[in-house]
Write a protein that holds these residues in place. Structure first.
Motif, PDB file in Angstrom:
ATOM      1  N   UNK A   4       1.004  -1.106   0.041  1.00 27.58           N
ATOM      2  CA  UNK A   4      -0.156   0.312   0.090  1.00 27.58           C
ATOM      3  C   UNK A   4       0.795   0.967   0.207  1.00 27.58           C
ATOM      4  N   UNK A   5       0.613   2.392  -0.580  1.00 29.97           N
ATOM      5  CA  UNK A   5       1.816   3.412  -0.600  1.00 29.97           C
ATOM      6  C   UNK A   5       0.661   4.510  -1.452  1.00 29.97           C
ATOM      7  N   UNK A   6       0.922   5.359  -0.371  1.00 28.76           N
ATOM      8  CA  UNK A   6      -0.182   6.397  -0.550  1.00 28.76           C
ATOM      9  C   UNK A   6       1.372   7.730  -1.080  1.00 28.76           C
ATOM     10  N   UNK A   7       1.366   8.536  -1.170  1.00 31.93           N
ATOM     11  CA  UNK A   7       2.574  10.061  -1.853  1.00 31.93           C
ATOM     12  C   UNK A   7       1.593  11.177  -2.403  1.00 31.93           C
ATOM     13  N   UNK A   8       2.388  12.506  -1.992  1.00 32.68           N
ATOM     14  CA  UNK A   8       2.069  13.589  -2.477  1.00 32.68           C
ATOM     15  C   UNK A   8       1.882  14.189  -3.908  1.00 32.68           C
ATOM     16  N   UNK A   9       2.851  13.145  -4.876  1.00 36.99           N
ATOM     17  CA  UNK A   9       2.118  13.755  -6.468  1.00 36.99           C
ATOM     18  C   UNK A   9       2.889  12.172  -6.707  1.00 36.99           C
ATOM     19  N   UNK A  10       2.244  11.982  -7.987  1.00 34.90           N
ATOM     20  CA  UNK A  10       2.477  10.464  -8.782  1.00 34.90           C
ATOM     21  C   UNK A  10       4.523  10.500  -8.842  1.00 34.90           C
ATOM     22  N   UNK A  11       4.722  11.773  -9.404  1.00 33.22           N
ATOM     23  CA  UNK A  11       6.479  11.616  -9.738  1.00 33.22           C
ATOM     24  C   UNK A  11       7.337  10.993  -8.464  1.00 33.22           C
ATOM     25  N   UNK A  21       5.632   9.311  -6.044  1.00 36.67           N
ATOM     26  CA  UNK A  21       4.823   8.197  -6.094  1.00 36.67           C
ATOM     27  C   UNK A  21       6.358   5.982  -6.908  1.00 36.67           C
ATOM     28  N   UNK A  22       6.934   7.824  -7.917  1.00 36.74           N
ATOM     29  CA  UNK A  22       7.591   6.386  -8.843  1.00 36.74           C
ATOM     30  C   UNK A  22       9.365   6.241  -7.766  1.00 36.74           C
ATOM     31  N   UNK A  23       9.471   7.902  -7.236  1.00 34.96           N
ATOM     32  CA  UNK A  23      11.107   7.734  -6.590  1.00 34.96           C
ATOM     33  C   UNK A  23      10.836   7.031  -5.640  1.00 34.96           C
ATOM     34  N   UNK A  24       9.349   7.081  -4.384  1.00 35.18           N
ATOM     35  CA  UNK A  24       9.636   6.314  -3.770  1.00 35.18           C
ATOM     36  C   UNK A  24       9.902   5.208  -3.566  1.00 35.18           C
ATOM     37  N   UNK A  74      11.278   4.218  -6.251  1.00 40.33           N
ATOM     38  CA  UNK A  74      12.981   3.343  -6.400  1.00 40.33           C
ATOM     39  C   UNK A  74      14.057   3.496  -4.942  1.00 40.33           C
ATOM     40  N   UNK A  75      13.858   4.519  -4.248  1.00 38.70           N
ATOM     41  CA  UNK A  75      14.368   4.798  -3.454  1.00 38.70           C
ATOM     42  C   UNK A  75      13.704   3.277  -2.265  1.00 38.70           C
ATOM     43  N   UNK A  76      12.762   2.894  -1.492  1.00 39.01           N
ATOM     44  CA  UNK A  76      12.576   1.631  -0.974  1.00 39.01           C
ATOM     45  C   UNK A  76      12.970   0.175  -2.010  1.00 39.01           C
ATOM     46  N   UNK A  77      12.898   0.242  -2.488  1.00 40.59           N
ATOM     47  CA  UNK A  77      13.847  -1.303  -2.917  1.00 40.59           C
ATOM     48  C   UNK A  77      15.449  -1.164  -2.883  1.00 40.59           C
ATOM     49  N   UNK A  78      15.592  -0.221  -2.862  1.00 43.32           N
ATOM     50  CA  UNK A  78      16.905   0.067  -2.084  1.00 43.32           C
ATOM     51  C   UNK A  78      17.682   0.449  -1.254  1.00 43.32           C
ATOM     52  N   UNK A  79      16.779   0.221  -0.294  1.00 46.47           N
ATOM     53  CA  UNK A  79      16.756   1.187   0.684  1.00 46.47           C
ATOM     54  C   UNK A  79      17.903   0.103   1.474  1.00 46.47           C
ATOM     55  N   UNK A  80      17.811  -1.369   1.094  1.00 48.40           N
ATOM     56  CA  UNK A  80      18.879  -1.944   2.736  1.00 48.40           C
ATOM     57  C   UNK A  80      20.592  -2.360   1.666  1.00 48.40           C
ATOM     58  N   UNK A  81      20.579  -1.090   0.931  1.00 50.85           N
ATOM     59  CA  UNK A  81      22.575  -0.794   0.496  1.00 50.85           C
ATOM     60  C   UNK A  81      22.590   0.489  -0.303  1.00 50.85           C
ATOM     61  N   UNK A  82      22.146   1.226   0.105  1.00 47.46           N
ATOM     62  CA  UNK A  82      22.077   2.241  -0.811  1.00 47.46           C
ATOM     63  C   UNK A  82      21.625   3.443   0.678  1.00 47.46           C
ATOM     64  N   UNK A  83      21.780   5.155   0.066  1.00 48.19           N
ATOM     65  CA  UNK A  83      21.524   6.512   1.252  1.00 48.19           C
ATOM     66  C   UNK A  83      22.559   6.125   2.231  1.00 48.19           C
ATOM     67  N   UNK A  84      22.853   6.914   2.819  1.00 45.89           N
ATOM     68  CA  UNK A  84      23.257   7.571   4.170  1.00 45.89           C
ATOM     69  C   UNK A  84      23.000   7.168   5.209  1.00 45.89           C
ATOM     70  N   UNK A 102      14.940  16.100  -6.352  1.00 48.19           N
ATOM     71  CA  UNK A 102      14.215  17.048  -5.878  1.00 48.19           C
ATOM     72  C   UNK A 102      14.626  17.199  -4.945  1.00 48.19           C
ATOM     73  N   UNK A 103      15.965  17.297  -4.839  1.00 44.36           N
ATOM     74  CA  UNK A 103      16.529  17.903  -3.376  1.00 44.36           C
ATOM     75  C   UNK A 103      16.749  15.810  -2.187  1.00 44.36           C
ATOM     76  N   UNK A 104      16.912  16.577  -1.586  1.00 44.50           N
ATOM     77  CA  UNK A 104      17.202  15.442  -0.407  1.00 44.50           C
ATOM     78  C   UNK A 104      16.372  14.765   0.523  1.00 44.50           C
ATOM     79  N   UNK A 105      15.706  13.598   0.372  1.00 42.94           N
ATOM     80  CA  UNK A 105      15.173  12.938   1.034  1.00 42.94           C
ATOM     81  C   UNK A 105      14.984  12.115   2.157  1.00 42.94           C
ATOM     82  N   UNK A 106      14.065  12.400   3.590  1.00 46.83           N
ATOM     83  CA  UNK A 106      14.551  11.434   4.889  1.00 46.83           C
ATOM     84  C   UNK A 106      13.255  10.582   4.778  1.00 46.83           C
TER      85      UNK A 106
END
Length: 248
Positions: free
Chosen positions: A3-10, A12-15, A17-27, A43-47
């Motif tokens: 289940x996903x909810x985001x502020x825009x369609x863009x 959603x795609x980026x979220x 992408x990030x979640x799928x790589x969460x375990x091995x990327x990001x600071x 769109x800048x840095x996301x937490x």
């Protein structure tokens, strides 16, 4: 199941992408029960906050009975902003579940570049300390007047950004434990007890808050002090009890 909810369609795609790589990327910014990472995007840095997988009963509850921590964080952020309370802009949340209940969940927001958090102000030599404490009392009053009961109103969960003319912006984080309700005097006083306030901090905050609610400064200050002491005693007893249980 996702289940996903985001502020825009863009977003959603980026979220996704990030979640799928969460375990091995990001600071990695924080890694205890929950894990917080920061990602660079167009769109800048996301937490991104990954919540600990809940135990079996809560897995069921978070899917079938009540909202997950990730969903509450997102929805509470939207409510805060609608009331004029600052918090990093919410971008979205993602929940994964199976037939038993919730498994993994994530909350995504803009990453805030802040100057310091409330914990730093505990230092008696912190610059502009009294002014900051007075403004923090006004910020807390604004929360209470807007019927915002933040159960994690603690020393690490208010971020501050310095502005011009000695003013500061206050941002709330860690939003999942929150209720929107009328705040009685007792509830308002108890809302200060997780902040690890020292006696001199209580004096400044209590006096300023008393002016705002039209009560005697000595009484408000004494009530905050008693509430802080009561909470401290409770946490000490709880810690001792856990140690005894661990040794048995």
């Amino acid at each position: 199941m996702m289940n996903i909810r985001t502020s825009s369609s863009f977003a959603q795609d980026k979220v996704l992408e990030i979640i799928s790589s969460f375990s091995h990327s990001g600071k990695t910014y924080w890694e205890k029960r929950n894990t917080i990472k920061v990602f660079d995007t167009e769109q800048g840095k996301w937490n991104v906050k990954s919540f600990q997988v809940p135990h079996l009963i809560n897995r069921f509850a978070y899917k079938y009975v009540r909202k997950s921590k990730a969903r509450r964080s997102y929805e509470h952020a939207e409510i805060l902003l609608s009331k004029g309370i600052l918090t990093p802009r919410p971008i979205g949340y993602v929940e994964y579940s199976n037939f038993v209940g919730l498994t993994n969940s994530f909350y995504v927001s803009e990453n805030l570049e802040y100057d310091f958090n409330f914990e730093k102000v505990i230092d008696p030599n912190f610059p502009d300390r009294e002014n900051i404490l007075k403004q923090f009392a006004r910020f807390s009053f604004k929360l209470h007047e807007n019927r915002i009961h933040h159960f994690d109103h603690s020393k690490g969960n208010t971020l501050m950004c310095a502005k011009e003319d000695g003013l500061y912006d206050f941002y709330l984080i860690d939003l999942n434990r929150m209720r929107f309700e009328e705040m009685s005097y007792e509830m308002r006083i108890d809302n200060f007890n997780r902040l690890s306030l020292t006696d001199d901090m209580i004096q400044v905050i209590g006096k300023e808050y008393a002016l705002l609610i039209g009560k005697d400064a000595a009484q408000v200050t004494d009530d905050i002090r008693k509430s802080c002491q009561k909470f401290h005693d409770f946490t000490v007893r709880k810690s001792r009890w856990k140690k005894r249980i661990g040794k048995s």
